[in-house]
Design a protein around this motif. Structure first.
Motif: not given
Length: 908
Positions: A564-571, A581-596
């Motif tokens: 959550k905090q990471l999402g705020e910083i990044l996005f 986005k995650t299923p709940k609508g929050a921006p995803s910070t999953a590995e594949e996203v960060l790699v990109e």
DNA sequence: TTCTCGCCGTAC
DNA sequence: GACGTACGGCGAGAAT
């Protein structure tokens, strides 16, 4: 029915709202879009109550439609309430229908609210019998007295007189006064303006009830309450409102009712109607339960429930009579009670048996609470039982006997003669069922509600261990375990016997595996505390550095581990675009996203490194040493034989099946899995076992040929799909082919493949089309499997293990597709599981028969790990490979890769 | 303080 | 949304 069974009064209306709101997040609906969350919530609560109070008269009370006497009293009463949401309104009828089908008396009385009906019935019960009011509404606390308790079935909390005092700080008699002072926004009860919870309490505690407060208004200014000076005036101004509020808040206990308590006896459920209603709502587990228990309930209704005779044995003569009886029996059920769930540390403190349904004994010998009665000695009990327990010809049945075998081993008893294990019977009959514990099985197959461990031991920090539980409670609980096990056995054995394939899986694979797993668990894996400790420290250093880097880039401190905090910083702060986005609508910070994102921004790379290391540290390098057993110096995992629906094992505490291997830092952890002095680690794994099974099951000529020729299968696939010679396959082509091969096993779509390979969807579809063109047998197999699954509702492994797919014909496309993917995957994953289980049994038998200085220590789905004396390494290695290869006869050879070394990493 | 849920990541 | 099967750590918010 006894006179002491409490009258249960359920505040249906309060649960309706609470369940609706509690479930609204999930937005549960059936496939036709009808919301079902509140129905599920209310009904599951009622089911729990039924279980808790099986013999009680019960009433489920709802508010009536239209005006009540309170509306006449005060026009604005509940005027603030928004109209009932449509999604809730549409659930009311189904709830009523289900309650009726369950046979529960349902009450609605015009002109009054549910509270008043409940209050009246509670008053009628008087001191004759205890009353349990099940509600989520705190206002009902006014009804509590020595005979009436409140139960919130949703949160599982009870409240008696002392509980009310504890929660509110005042006795039940003052609750109405409390509500009158405070008012209630939701119901639009005015109360005294400016008086809230704190002030109301202080007033009541200082002066007594509402009337007393108004009589002693002059004392109010001198009270040590915040704002005491102005309080008297506030009270004076609101005198009428307070009196009205008192009336409104008072539950009416003299409503004229047309029913009497004697009529509130639940009727037998109408299972056909229930089945239809549950099916309509798509409450799958309850449908299954009904279908599973039809036989049981039929039997039950045709004969009276068997009375149970449970005894606690503390007399030597009685005990030896039981032992004689056990020795003479064709089969008996038994269960051990112990001091701990940790099988390495547990001590047995009592044993229970059953020979005939409804009759059981508990023989305690280690209960040591204050004033515990005299018991037989451990030596006498276990000494007399040891010959029976170790006799392979003395047939025994239990529930999860691997645990009993493990703890008996702590007492020098080697359990033999495992005739049946009810947990495994249930698992083989239906591996998709979520749980196979005894409480669940008792309800499902016998329709019996058992005493739960928490009921007698408590829960959380103050949970007692079994030896601290009084025999009055421990005895019936333990005896029931043996009795239920025996009765489950009587119910499940015929069911299993009627299915040849299932029975073979059970007899030839699952049952023989029990002692094998027990030995592997008790052998344990040796790990180096020093190596892991050192690695932890080094990782901690690196984490600190990465943290500083991250703070610098982000321009401030934040918790790197918080998505959550990471999402705020990044996005937000860094304004990096959101990729997914995650299923709940929050921006995803999953590995594949960060790699990109790491291509274009510095922070994601730092986070990736941080996460990788933090994971290794918390899950492995910090955790594993904590799980080393003091006495053996090893970690002893638990393998679960009835968890994974496909037939695989799972492992926990610690999970040894997800130790890292893909990164260098991760592999360091494998280096800490070492062999004892003079021994080596031997690791043998099946090569491409699931693809080989796919080749076998599909009979695809091309695939079979490739495996027979010993080709690199991914290279061969690439050559076919991309139309080049095998030697000309590029690295990228091979990588793509590998992804295709894995994707096939998992039932992947073109979309999934495209995402995996970062290619377009059309391109991915082309690959898949090409694959199926080259391997038409595979396509046919997949189509056939889906069709067969849809027809039968299950799929099977090569050995006949079944996996039920209740959603294979679901109208909801997403669910149906998920079931179809499982249908594709399960035969391959499951057959692989069958094969390695066979291999484990064979290797175990070899180790016992030929007695080499070697032991199995781990299983990781397609890999067996052994610890072998250096001098016997070659011999054992050859035999293990041989036995694993011979574990199944396929159209192609089962190839086994093998290696050895001083640690697990070297053995690869 | 403890529990539950969502997210994430490790393995095969 | 979209690739199967597991276990488990952490954060966050709710319940206590």
């Amino acid at each position: 029915m006894t006179d002491t069974s409490p009258l249960v009064l359920v505040d249906g209306s309060s649960y309706l709202y609470r369940a609706f709101h509690a479930m609204s997040q999930a937005d549960l609906r059936n496939s036709s879009g009808q919301p079902t969350g509140a129905v599920r919530g209310v009904i599951s609560m009622l089911r729990r109550l039924q279980k808790d109070y099986p013999d009680s008269p019960i009433a489920v009370v709802f508010d009536a439609k239209g005006k009540t006497f309170r509306d006449e009293m005060f026009a604005e009463y509940k005027a603030q309430r928004p109209p009932m949401p449509d999604d809730l309104r549409s659930q009311i009828q189904p709830i009523h229908d289900i309650i009726d089908a369950m046979g529960l008396p349902r009450l609605v009385v015009d002109g009054v609210e549910a509270d008043d009906v409940i209050g009246t019935l509670a008053a009628q019960a008087g001191a004759e019998r205890p009353v349990v009011v099940s509600t989520g509404d705190k206002d009902m606390a006014q009804l509590v007295n020595d005979h009436v308790t409140l139960v919130n079935t949703m949160t599982d909390t009870r409240m008696d007189v002392a509980g009310v005092k504890e929660k509110f700080g005042i006795p039940p008699e003052l609750i109405i006064d409390y509500l009158a002072l405070m008012g209630d926004k939701v119901d639009n009860i005015p109360g005294v303006a400016g008086v809230g919870e704190k002030t109301a309490l202080a007033l009541l505690q200082a002066l007594g009830g509402l009337k007393d407060i108004y009589q002693r208004l002059d004392e109010v200014p001198s009270l040590s309450i915040r704002g005491a000076k102005s309080l008297a005036k506030k009270l004076e101004d609101s005198r009428d409102a307070a009196m009205l509020s008192y009336e409104l808040a008072t539950i009416k206990c003299d409503v004229e009712l047309e029913v009497s308590i004697a009529e509130l006896i639940p009727k037998a459920p109408d299972n056909d109607a229930l089945l239809a209603l549950f099916s309509e709502m798509e409450f799958r587990s309850w449908v299954e339960e009904l279908q599973g228990s039809e036989a049981a309930t039929d039997v039950e209704s045709s004969k009276p429930a068997t009375a149970t005779r449970y005894e606690v044995v503390t007399d030597a003569e009685v005990f030896h009579k039981w032992v004689e009886r056990l020795a003479a029996a064709e089969l008996f059920a038994f269960d051990t009670e112990t001091t701990s769930l940790n099988y390495m540390q547990a001590r047995v403190v009592g044993v229970s048996f059953a020979v005939e349904a409804g009759e059981a004994a508990y023989v305690p010998f280690g209960h040591d609470y204050i004033d515990a009665p005299d018991q037989l000695s451990e030596e006498e009990v276990l000494g007399a039982l040891k010959p029976l327990l170790e006799d392979a010809d003395c047939a025994k049945v239990g529930q999860n006997l691997k645990y009993d075998a493990n703890v008996l081993a702590n007492h020098g008893i080697a359990l033999r003669g495992i005739a049946d294990d009810t947990m495994l019977q249930s698992y083989v009959l239906n591996s998709t069922a979520s749980r196979h514990d005894m409480d669940t099985l008792a309800l499902k197959y016998l329709g019996e509600t058992t005493v739960h461990y928490e009921d007698i031991a408590g829960k959380g920090a103050k949970q007692l261990s079994f030896n601290q539980i009084a025999l009055e409670q421990a005895g019936p609980y333990a005896a029931e375990d043996a009795d239920i096990t025996l009765r489950l056995h009587q119910c499940l054995s015929p069911q299993l016997g009627a299915e040849k394939g299932l029975n073979e899986v059970y007899r030839n694979i699952e049952l023989p595996l029990v002692p094998v797993l027990s030995r592997i668990e008790r052998n344990g894996a040796l790990i180096s505390r020093e190596m892991l400790g050192k690695q932890s420290l080094e990782i901690a250093e690196k984490l600190k550095e990465l943290e500083q880097q991250a703070y610098e880039i982000a321009g401030g401190e934040f918790n790197l581990a918080s998505p959550k905090q990471l999402g705020e910083i990044l996005f937000e702060r860094l304004e990096i675009p959101v990729v997914k986005k995650t299923p709940k609508g929050a921006p995803s910070t999953a590995e594949e996203v960060l790699v990109e994102l790491a291509h274009d921004y510095p922070l994601p790379k730092v986070i990736l490194d941080y996460r990788g290391l933090a994971k290794l540290k918390s899950t492995y390098t910090d955790k594993l040493p904590q799980l080393i057993d003091e006495r053996t110096g090893r970690v002893h995992t638990s393998y679960h034989q009835a968890v994974a629906a496909t037939g695989r094992l799972s492992s926990s505490d610690p999970n040894l099946q997800n130790i890292p291997i893909r990164s260098a830092e991760g592999r360091r952890i494998r280096k800490a899995f070492i062999a004892a002095e003079g021994y080596k680690i031997l690791a043998a794994d099946y090569s491409q076992i699931e693809l080989r099974i796919m080749a076998h099951l599909s009979r695809d000529e091309g695939l079979i040929r490739a495996f027979k020729n010993g080709e690199d299968i991914h290279r061969a696939t690439a050559a076919e799909v991309f139309g080049v010679a095998p030697e000309d396959v590029s690295d990228e082509q091979r990588r793509n082919a590998k992804a295709i091969n894995f994707g096939l096993i998992y039932g992947m779509s073109a979309f999934g493949l495209a995402r995996q390979l970062h290619i377009g969807r059309n391109e991915a579809q082309q690959y898949i089309d090409l694959y199926f063109e080259r391997y038409p047998g595979v396509l046919r197999y997949m189509d056939d499997t889906r069709a067969l699954a849809a027809e039968k509702g299950y799929v099977e492994t090569l050995f006949g293990r079944r996996l039920h797919l209740p959603e294979i014909n679901a109208r909801n496309g997403q669910r149906r597709q998920a079931a179809e993917r499982t249908a594709i995957n399960a035969p391959m994953q499951g057959t692989a599981a069958d094969i390695i289980k066979n291999a484990m049994i064979a290797v175990d038998r070899y180790l016992i028969d030929e007695n080499p200085d070697a032991k199995m220590i781990m299983q990781v789905h397609d890999e067996l790990v052994l610890e072998v004396a250096e001098g016997q390494l070659e011999q054992v290695q050859a035999r293990v490979v041989e036995l694993m290869s011979a574990a199944a006869e396929l159209a192609i050879p089962l190839e086994v890769g093998v290696g050895s070394g001083n640690n697990w990493d070297e053995a690869h």
